[in-house]
Design a protein around this motif. Structure first.
Motif, PDB file in Angstrom:
ATOM      1  N   GLU A 314       0.820  -1.208   0.000  1.00 15.17           N
ATOM      2  CA  GLU A 314       0.000   0.000   0.000  1.00 15.17           C
ATOM      3  C   GLU A 314       0.857   1.263   0.000  1.00 15.17           C
ATOM      4  O   GLU A 314       0.623   2.189  -0.774  1.00 15.17           O
ATOM      5  CB  GLU A 314      -0.912  -0.025   1.233  1.00 15.17           C
ATOM      6  N   ALA A 315       1.871   1.290   0.845  1.00 15.29           N
ATOM      7  CA  ALA A 315       2.722   2.474   0.943  1.00 15.29           C
ATOM      8  C   ALA A 315       3.427   2.730  -0.385  1.00 15.29           C
ATOM      9  O   ALA A 315       3.540   3.874  -0.841  1.00 15.29           O
ATOM     10  CB  ALA A 315       3.743   2.283   2.054  1.00 15.29           C
ATOM     11  N   ILE A 316       3.895   1.679  -0.981  1.00 19.50           N
ATOM     12  CA  ILE A 316       4.623   1.837  -2.243  1.00 19.50           C
ATOM     13  C   ILE A 316       3.707   2.366  -3.342  1.00 19.50           C
ATOM     14  O   ILE A 316       4.025   3.344  -4.026  1.00 19.50           O
ATOM     15  CB  ILE A 316       5.270   0.504  -2.647  1.00 19.50           C
ATOM     16  N   ALA A 317       2.566   1.731  -3.481  1.00 19.67           N
ATOM     17  CA  ALA A 317       1.638   2.167  -4.522  1.00 19.67           C
ATOM     18  C   ALA A 317       1.212   3.613  -4.280  1.00 19.67           C
ATOM     19  O   ALA A 317       1.186   4.434  -5.205  1.00 19.67           O
ATOM     20  CB  ALA A 317       0.425   1.245  -4.558  1.00 19.67           C
ATOM     21  N   ALA A 318       0.924   3.929  -3.047  1.00 20.54           N
ATOM     22  CA  ALA A 318       0.466   5.276  -2.719  1.00 20.54           C
ATOM     23  C   ALA A 318       1.544   6.310  -3.044  1.00 20.54           C
ATOM     24  O   ALA A 318       1.264   7.361  -3.619  1.00 20.54           O
ATOM     25  CB  ALA A 318       0.086   5.353  -1.240  1.00 20.54           C
ATOM     26  N   ARG A 319       2.767   5.986  -2.685  1.00 15.53           N
ATOM     27  CA  ARG A 319       3.856   6.934  -2.917  1.00 15.53           C
ATOM     28  C   ARG A 319       4.094   7.142  -4.408  1.00 15.53           C
ATOM     29  O   ARG A 319       4.350   8.260  -4.859  1.00 15.53           O
ATOM     30  CB  ARG A 319       5.129   6.415  -2.243  1.00 15.53           C
ATOM     31  N   VAL A 320       4.038   6.065  -5.146  1.00 18.81           N
ATOM     32  CA  VAL A 320       4.214   6.157  -6.597  1.00 18.81           C
ATOM     33  C   VAL A 320       3.171   7.105  -7.178  1.00 18.81           C
ATOM     34  O   VAL A 320       3.490   8.012  -7.958  1.00 18.81           O
ATOM     35  CB  VAL A 320       4.072   4.763  -7.261  1.00 18.81           C
ATOM     36  N   VAL A 321       1.963   6.912  -6.762  1.00 13.05           N
ATOM     37  CA  VAL A 321       0.879   7.723  -7.303  1.00 13.05           C
ATOM     38  C   VAL A 321       1.014   9.179  -6.871  1.00 13.05           C
ATOM     39  O   VAL A 321       0.789  10.100  -7.665  1.00 13.05           O
ATOM     40  CB  VAL A 321      -0.483   7.135  -6.881  1.00 13.05           C
ATOM     41  N   GLU A 322       1.439   9.381  -5.634  1.00 11.37           N
ATOM     42  CA  GLU A 322       1.616  10.757  -5.173  1.00 11.37           C
ATOM     43  C   GLU A 322       2.688  11.480  -5.974  1.00 11.37           C
ATOM     44  O   GLU A 322       2.490  12.595  -6.440  1.00 11.37           O
ATOM     45  CB  GLU A 322       2.009  10.774  -3.695  1.00 11.37           C
ATOM     46  N   LEU A 323       3.838  10.819  -6.103  1.00 12.52           N
ATOM     47  CA  LEU A 323       4.928  11.445  -6.845  1.00 12.52           C
ATOM     48  C   LEU A 323       4.470  11.805  -8.253  1.00 12.52           C
ATOM     49  O   LEU A 323       4.741  12.895  -8.767  1.00 12.52           O
ATOM     50  CB  LEU A 323       6.138  10.497  -6.920  1.00 12.52           C
ATOM     51  N   LEU A 324       3.763  10.878  -8.849  1.00 13.26           N
ATOM     52  CA  LEU A 324       3.316  11.108 -10.214  1.00 13.26           C
ATOM     53  C   LEU A 324       2.335  12.273 -10.292  1.00 13.26           C
ATOM     54  O   LEU A 324       2.466  13.155 -11.149  1.00 13.26           O
ATOM     55  CB  LEU A 324       2.666   9.836 -10.773  1.00 13.26           C
ATOM     56  N   CYS A 325       1.374  12.255  -9.407  1.00  9.13           N
ATOM     57  CA  CYS A 325       0.343  13.285  -9.489  1.00  9.13           C
ATOM     58  C   CYS A 325       0.908  14.670  -9.204  1.00  9.13           C
ATOM     59  O   CYS A 325       0.460  15.658  -9.780  1.00  9.13           O
ATOM     60  CB  CYS A 325      -0.816  12.944  -8.559  1.00  9.13           C
ATOM     61  N   GLU A 326       1.899  14.739  -8.326  1.00  4.47           N
ATOM     62  CA  GLU A 326       2.531  16.032  -8.091  1.00  4.47           C
ATOM     63  C   GLU A 326       3.178  16.556  -9.373  1.00  4.47           C
ATOM     64  O   GLU A 326       3.178  17.752  -9.642  1.00  4.47           O
ATOM     65  CB  GLU A 326       3.582  15.918  -6.990  1.00  4.47           C
ATOM     66  N   ARG A 327       3.735  15.646 -10.126  1.00  6.12           N
ATOM     67  CA  ARG A 327       4.326  16.057 -11.410  1.00  6.12           C
ATOM     68  C   ARG A 327       3.233  16.485 -12.383  1.00  6.12           C
ATOM     69  O   ARG A 327       3.359  17.470 -13.097  1.00  6.12           O
ATOM     70  CB  ARG A 327       5.085  14.880 -12.040  1.00  6.12           C
ATOM     71  N   LEU A 328       2.184  15.714 -12.397  1.00  5.75           N
ATOM     72  CA  LEU A 328       1.131  15.980 -13.383  1.00  5.75           C
ATOM     73  C   LEU A 328       0.416  17.299 -13.133  1.00  5.75           C
ATOM     74  O   LEU A 328       0.098  18.017 -14.076  1.00  5.75           O
ATOM     75  CB  LEU A 328       0.112  14.828 -13.393  1.00  5.75           C
ATOM     76  N   ASP A 329       0.166  17.595 -11.879  1.00  2.00           N
ATOM     77  CA  ASP A 329      -0.574  18.843 -11.643  1.00  2.00           C
ATOM     78  C   ASP A 329       0.371  20.008 -11.369  1.00  2.00           C
ATOM     79  O   ASP A 329      -0.058  21.086 -10.994  1.00  2.00           O
ATOM     80  CB  ASP A 329      -1.610  18.674 -10.527  1.00  2.00           C
ATOM     81  N   GLY A 330       1.661  19.763 -11.535  1.00  2.87           N
ATOM     82  CA  GLY A 330       2.595  20.871 -11.429  1.00  2.87           C
ATOM     83  C   GLY A 330       2.949  21.272 -10.009  1.00  2.87           C
ATOM     84  O   GLY A 330       3.687  22.223  -9.767  1.00  2.87           O
ATOM     85  N   THR A 331       2.445  20.548  -9.027  1.00  2.00           N
ATOM     86  CA  THR A 331       2.767  20.853  -7.636  1.00  2.00           C
ATOM     87  C   THR A 331       4.275  20.790  -7.404  1.00  2.00           C
ATOM     88  O   THR A 331       4.835  21.519  -6.601  1.00  2.00           O
ATOM     89  CB  THR A 331       2.080  19.843  -6.693  1.00  2.00           C
ATOM     90  N   TYR A 332       4.891  19.861  -8.094  1.00  2.00           N
ATOM     91  CA  TYR A 332       6.341  19.724  -7.974  1.00  2.00           C
ATOM     92  C   TYR A 332       6.936  19.573  -9.362  1.00  2.00           C
ATOM     93  O   TYR A 332       6.422  18.817 -10.183  1.00  2.00           O
ATOM     94  CB  TYR A 332       6.682  18.493  -7.131  1.00  2.00           C
ATOM     95  N   ASN A 333       7.993  20.346  -9.602  1.00  2.00           N
ATOM     96  CA  ASN A 333       8.670  20.104 -10.875  1.00  2.00           C
ATOM     97  C   ASN A 333      10.176  20.302 -10.718  1.00  2.00           C
ATOM     98  O   ASN A 333      10.859  20.740 -11.612  1.00  2.00           O
ATOM     99  CB  ASN A 333       8.103  20.973 -12.003  1.00  2.00           C
ATOM    100  N   GLY A 334      10.642  19.920  -9.557  1.00  5.25           N
ATOM    101  CA  GLY A 334      12.070  19.997  -9.282  1.00  5.25           C
ATOM    102  C   GLY A 334      12.813  18.787  -9.803  1.00  5.25           C
ATOM    103  O   GLY A 334      12.295  18.058 -10.646  1.00  5.25           O
TER     104      GLY A 334
END
Lengths: 356, 356
Positions: A314-334
């Motif tokens: 669960e933690a792994i899947a959740a983290r993967v999705v979080e990292l991705l979504c931050e990229r997708l919505d521009g929250t993070y682009n470092g």
DNA sequence: TTGTAGGCGTTATCAA
DNA sequence: TTGATAACGCCTACAA
């Protein structure tokens, strides 16, 4: 090879003609961009029904620039364990956020050849983003492919075991070493010095990071892995089978040469191992201490309940999705991030003090 | 939600410009339709490298009419057993024939809502053909969708359990009833009359074809299924867990109310069941006869070796691929075919004569 | 062999 | 709101 004739599918032009409106009108009404007059609305709708019209996603993607709502997920093989479970979870989480997530799987086994084709195919689809597992199997050509996609395609997020993958993208890495350390410490405290292990098949046993991590940990406790204490899978998809086969090899060893404890890198394999042992009258943990891996739910319920290292799906899947979504919505682009996740030892009843 | 800026990917026009040739020349050279002069050839190649050019499959498909070498595969959930194994095998076989086979999976559980979205998505991709599993979950709207695809898309091949699916397409159906019959005959011959069963969760237990088939078979032997002898899964992805949980319910039953034999529709579940029983001191087959399903490889090796009904993964996958390929290469284009495949009882040592 | 021109099925722009 | 018209990126006659 002859090919069957099929009628061509209806296009939006057919729909428009039949509805007596312009193509653009039909397009707008269908995509919901405009209300349109009730009359036109109904005419288009009926035309669609009658013609069985289905928009061509290729044309849509082409016209719209790219597919906004589909994310490519790839892996190299579907196992029957935590790998597939994690994949499924990632799909689920992404699905909840409105993405369609087709899964691409390499057809062949652990061999190299298909990976490139798979990756090219995945990258070529112009997905909004790509998520991948088991990327440690990739080689230079494939990294280039992914890097190229990352450059002008979209975000790439990979999850795998440590070590870090040679590509500049977000990664979620499971570090087995911490778990190994906890397990070996536990076994050493029980007096075990002859600790064997079972690993999945690997391309280069000498350089397998997991195996080396295990040996390193063993070294920290002044222990050493004998070659005949290392059991390796044969590549069957069923982990329980792999464990059972390993047990047969184990039983072939003279009792004095057997390890007194085993760390089996999969609960299913551990259970397969145990069931074969029990047929020979050997009992866990009396005759052998067993530590599994993954902490599958059944591990707590089986007989004896299995001491195991957890794999936090669960933690792994959740983290993967979080990292991705931050990229997708521009929250993070470092710069690329690397997340390390590790498992814990869950002590149950498959280990006991070393005899004699 | 802000969106990250990315450079646009290079197009074939960019390549051509950079190479100093016409678009069409670049296209031909890249697709290998023509040799071209060595000079042009090299110029184009270099331009591609420098630009990191990747053709856009959407545009390709659009221009070429449709995707010739990719086949859509769908299912509703990835299990951790024979379902996924079969899927994998189908992918493998099709892959060997040169097809790319992306797998589409419904994200949600057994609920209805996502299926339509999944199916629309799959159909819309304009794949060369579609192969699907677990289609019994579909409803009218989705059948229409598939039928529509079949009309002007391409061949559809479905595989599932009996009964036949309400759609005009090739189908490979696994008929559990024959296996049930063999199992019940076997148990009845051993004197069992109190035969219980474990089934996966179902939408409508009253109308589950498999359960009804089981009851029908029981009836043939003058037996009847008591409600408390029917154990149902809770929907976990791990079959072994499901079996273990069922075993706890079993143990809650007063010994006199327990069945004397169980047919558990999954080897993994049967093994999970057995391992929990053994913690309570009950032994297989002394205290309970067990018949599994699937004939997983481990079934022959576990303790005790499991009597089970086979599920012919290989035969099913092979037949699906054959039917499909015959359609694709025009070898066959007659009416829809239905293939029935069934399993056999594999007698091992998890059953014994009824006590007393 | 090469370049020109047109088409694949959509969406998006811009007058009307 | 609507209807022409122009992209989108690639492929493929057709003529040079």
């Amino acid at each position: 090879m002859a090919t069957i004739e099929r009628e061509k599918a209806a296009t939006i032009a057919d729909v428009a003609r039949r509805a007596g409106v312009a193509k653009s009108t039909a397009s707008r009404l269908l995509s919901g961009a405009r209300q349109g007059t009730p009359w036109a609305r109904e005419a288009v709708e009926r035309a669609c029904d009658e013609l069985g019209y289905r928009p061509d996603p290729n044309a849509q993607k082409l016209a719209r620039g790219q597919s906004q709502n589909t994310i490519g997920l790839f892996t190299h093989f579907l196992d029957l364990g935590v790998g597939t479970k994690t994949l499924r979870r990632v799909q689920q989480l992404l699905g909840e956020r409105g993405f369609s997530v087709p899964l691409h799987v390499t057809i062949s086994g652990i061999e190299h050849q298909d990976h490139l084709a798979l990756l090219q195919n995945v990258c070529a689809q112009r997905y909004r983003a790509i998520v991948g597992a088991q990327a440690w199997l990739l080689r230079e050509r494939e990294w280039e492919e992914l890097a190229q996609y990352g450059r002008n395609g979209g975000p790439v997020v990979l999850y795998d075991h440590t070590p870090r993958l040679p590509i500049a993208c977000d990664q979620v890495l499971f570090d087995m070493e911490n778990g190994f350390r906890a397990a070996v410490a536990h076994l050493a405290a029980l007096g075990h010095t002859r600790i064997g292990t079972f690993f999945a098949p690997m391309r280069h046993p000498e350089t397998s990071p997991q195996l080396r991590a295990f040996e390193r940990v063993l070294g920290e406790f002044g222990l050493k892995l004998r070659p005949h204490w290392l059991f390796r899978g044969q590549g069957h998809i069923e982990h329980d089978l792999e464990g059972a086969l390993a047990a047969q090899t184990f039983l072939d060893l003279a009792p004095s040469k057997r390890p007194s404890a085993m760390l089996i890198v999969s609960d299913s394999a551990a259970m397969g191992f145990a069931t074969v042992l029990s047929r020979s009258g050997l009992q866990i943990p009396r005759d052998l201490s067993l530590v599994g891996h993954d902490d599958k739910p059944i591990a707590a319920l089986c007989s004896p309940p299995l001491t195991t290292i957890s794999y936090p799906v669960e933690a792994i899947a959740a983290r993967v999705v979080e990292l991705l979504c931050e990229r997708l919505d521009g929250t993070y682009n470092g710069p690329p991030r690397t997340e390390i996740i590790s498992g814990n030892l869950v002590e149950r009843h498959s280990t006991a003090a070393q005899k004699g």
